[in-house]
Design an enzyme around this catalytic site. Structure first.
Site, PDB file in Angstrom:
ATOM      1  N   ASN A   1       4.632 -17.852   1.143  1.00  0.00           N
ATOM      2  CA  ASN A   1       3.914 -19.128   1.197  1.00  0.00           C
ATOM      3  C   ASN A   1       4.879 -20.284   0.956  1.00  0.00           C
ATOM      4  OD1 ASN A   1       0.823 -18.519   1.346  1.00  0.00           O
ATOM      5  ND2 ASN A   1       1.634 -17.036  -0.117  1.00  0.00           N
TER       6      ASN A   1
ATOM      7  N   GLY B   1       0.813  -1.213   0.000  1.00  0.00           N
ATOM      8  CA  GLY B   1       0.000   0.000   0.000  1.00  0.00           C
ATOM      9  C   GLY B   1       0.843   1.257   0.000  1.00  0.00           C
TER      10      GLY B   1
ATOM     11  N   LYS C   1      -2.379 -18.875  -7.393  1.00  0.00           N
ATOM     12  CA  LYS C   1      -0.927 -19.124  -7.435  1.00  0.00           C
ATOM     13  C   LYS C   1      -0.356 -19.329  -6.031  1.00  0.00           C
ATOM     14  CE  LYS C   1       0.253 -14.720  -6.096  1.00  0.00           C
ATOM     15  NZ  LYS C   1       1.268 -14.241  -5.135  1.00  0.00           N
TER      16      LYS C   1
ATOM     17  N   LYS D   1      -5.143 -10.407  -3.271  1.00  0.00           N
ATOM     18  CA  LYS D   1      -4.951 -11.753  -3.821  1.00  0.00           C
ATOM     19  C   LYS D   1      -5.584 -12.770  -2.878  1.00  0.00           C
ATOM     20  CE  LYS D   1      -0.780 -10.410  -6.316  1.00  0.00           C
ATOM     21  NZ  LYS D   1       0.653 -10.622  -6.556  1.00  0.00           N
TER      22      LYS D   1
END
Length: 490
Positions: free
Chosen positions: A411, A157, A346, A262
């Site tokens: 991730n 942001g 993804k 996302k």
């Protein structure tokens, strides 16, 4: 009264443990929030049932009654939080807060700011940031992002605020000042808004990223958003509905949104795109921006690309003017649903890439995960959004973002550590990410819920296996059997 509060919390969690009810794995000492009313600490606990909602409700009521008798301020009511996709088998979660020295304001905004319990962890949003600014053809713009809940998202942001602030200075279509909403907190004895407005830098969350002088911190969210023509959303997807409610009915007619989020939302009707949630909640059209954009690299102005998905071609081109720079290149496509779904799916594949890296397999194996993962992404999107275009997967939002996430994303890194650490994904998230939140495991759970409803798990074995490893139904080693026996090879 913090010692008394600690003791009461301990008593409550001990009772929950004896009753075999799952609860927040630790009592979290939350940071001081400016000292506005003199409180020194706030404790937050959660009681999560597994098919024992009445028992959990009773235990929580007992705890709050003890706090009331002890004259310790606490959350004014026990809040029944919504179901979260059944990812951990719980049917309801109750959240209570014990606040020492009368800090009722913490409890108020903890409730108001979208307290969400998910898989034995509390994610709470103490404040959020908004920026705005553009006029002439458009009057103002508004950037909505979160601060403390996820430093990663606030970093992005802040980077977007920097890009927008610089771009409006050199485009006569837009006003030059970009007001930025910041929920006030104290940093080194000084208000965060004052730091941003004097040093033009968020020294707490993204030090070194200098904001242009025309980005001005403002503590009033409605004042920032009410005249905006474009709102840019950069928040954890779990908090979208709460953010929308705070500004619903306060926006200009004809306002337009763009989401950089996302993730996916799950409801009684199945999976829902975040842009669709924004449209439904606020009654505005919403485009999306996705791509291989690691925030610290963008902040350093390293070259990268992004994809804007927008059905309205003229608006898409205008959005491109707002975001594109010599180092941040934009391609606009009309296939907005595919762009957004690529950004969410993804993260699931990246978890699988982390598993194989943790198992000490090499790049050949990871390439296989990426290939099979991309195939399941394409198949999933074609199954649920038939208007998708295969060319969109070749944009930055598709294969580029997938490769980047599988090699360097959080991730992947947490999934890699999960293989050999013996710790849960939730514990590793807390230890490794400094407040950031994983999107892969919860998105895998949300997708699995949809696949189960439609009896499609067998058609998506990679997505299904990743989810089952995340929740402990399979071992990481079992994931390799999924790869070896993937129907693509049969």
């Amino acid at each position: 009264m913090s010692e008394q509060c600690t003791k009461l919390i301990k008593n409550a969690t001990s009772e929950w443990r004896r009753s075999d009810v799952r609860y927040l794995s630790h009592v979290q000492q939350l940071p001081k929030i400016g000292g506005a009313d003199g409180s020194d600490v706030c404790y937050n606990v959660s009681c999560v049932s597994q098919g024992r909602s009445e028992q959990c409700k009773k235990l929580t009521k007992n705890a709050t009654s003890e706090w009331r008798r002890s004259d310790v301020r606490y959350l004014s009511h026990v809040q029944q939080l919504p179901k979260i996709g059944g990812a951990d088998g719980s049917d309801v979660c109750y959240n209570v807060s014990c606040v020492s020295q009368g800090r009722h304001s913490v409890a108020e905004y903890q409730h108001k700011g979208c307290v969400i319990a998910k898989r034995l962890r509390i994610m709470w949003l103490p404040f959020f940031m908004i920026a705005e600014g553009i006029n002439s053809v458009l009057n103002k713009r508004c950037i909505v992002t979160s601060l403390q809940i996820s430093p990663h998202l606030f970093k992005l942001g802040s980077v977007i605020a920097k890009i927008v602030g610089n771009n409006v200075l050199h485009n006569d279509k837009f006003v030059k000042e970009v007001p930025m909403y910041v929920y006030e907190e104290m940093v080194d004895g000084q208000k965060l808004t004052e730091i941003i407005n004097t040093k033009h830098e968020n020294i707490k969350y993204l030090p070194g990223c200098i904001l242009p002088d025309n980005v001005v911190a403002n503590p009033d969210i409605i004042d920032c958003a009410k005249d905006a023509d474009i709102l840019v959303f950069v928040i954890p997807h779990q908090f979208v509905k709460g953010i929308c409610k705070s500004i619903k009915g306060k926006l200009k007619p004809g306002a337009f949104g763009i989401s950089l989020i996302k993730g996916l939302d799950i409801s009684e009707n199945g999976l829902e795109l975040i842009s669709h949630v924004i449209t439904k909640e606020l009654g505005i059209n919403c485009a999306v921006l996705m791509g291989a954009n690691i925030a610290p690299e963008v902040a350093k102005e390293n070259y990268c690309e992004a994809t804007i998905g927008c059905k309205e071609k003229s608006m898409g081109l205008l959005l491109k003017e707002i975001f594109q720079t010599p180092y941040f290149r934009i391609v606009v496509v009309e296939d907005d649903e595919t762009v957004e779904l690529c950004g969410a799916l993804k993260n699931i594949v990246a978890v699988g890439a982390g598993f194989v890296e943790g198992l000490k397999y090499g790049d050949n194996t990871k390439a296989a995960v990426i290939r099979l993962g991309l195939m399941e992404m394409v198949k999933f999107i074609e199954e649920f959004y038939q208007k998708s275009k295969i060319d969109t997967f070749l944009e930055s939002c598709g294969i580029a973002d997938l490769v980047t996430t599988c090699y360097s994303g959080r991730n992947m890194k947490v999934a890699r550590a999960f293989v050999h650490s013996g710790k849960t994904i939730q514990d590793l998230e807390a230890e490794m990410l400094n407040g950031q939140k994983l999107q892969g495991p919860p998105t895998a759970a949300e997708v699995n819920t949809m696949l189960k409803q439609k009896n499609l798990e067998d058609r998506f074995p990679l997505f299904t296996a990743i989810h089952r490893v995340c929740i402990g139904e399979l071992k990481p080693e079992d994931f390799m059997e999924c790869l070896k026996n993937h129907p693509e090879h049969l």
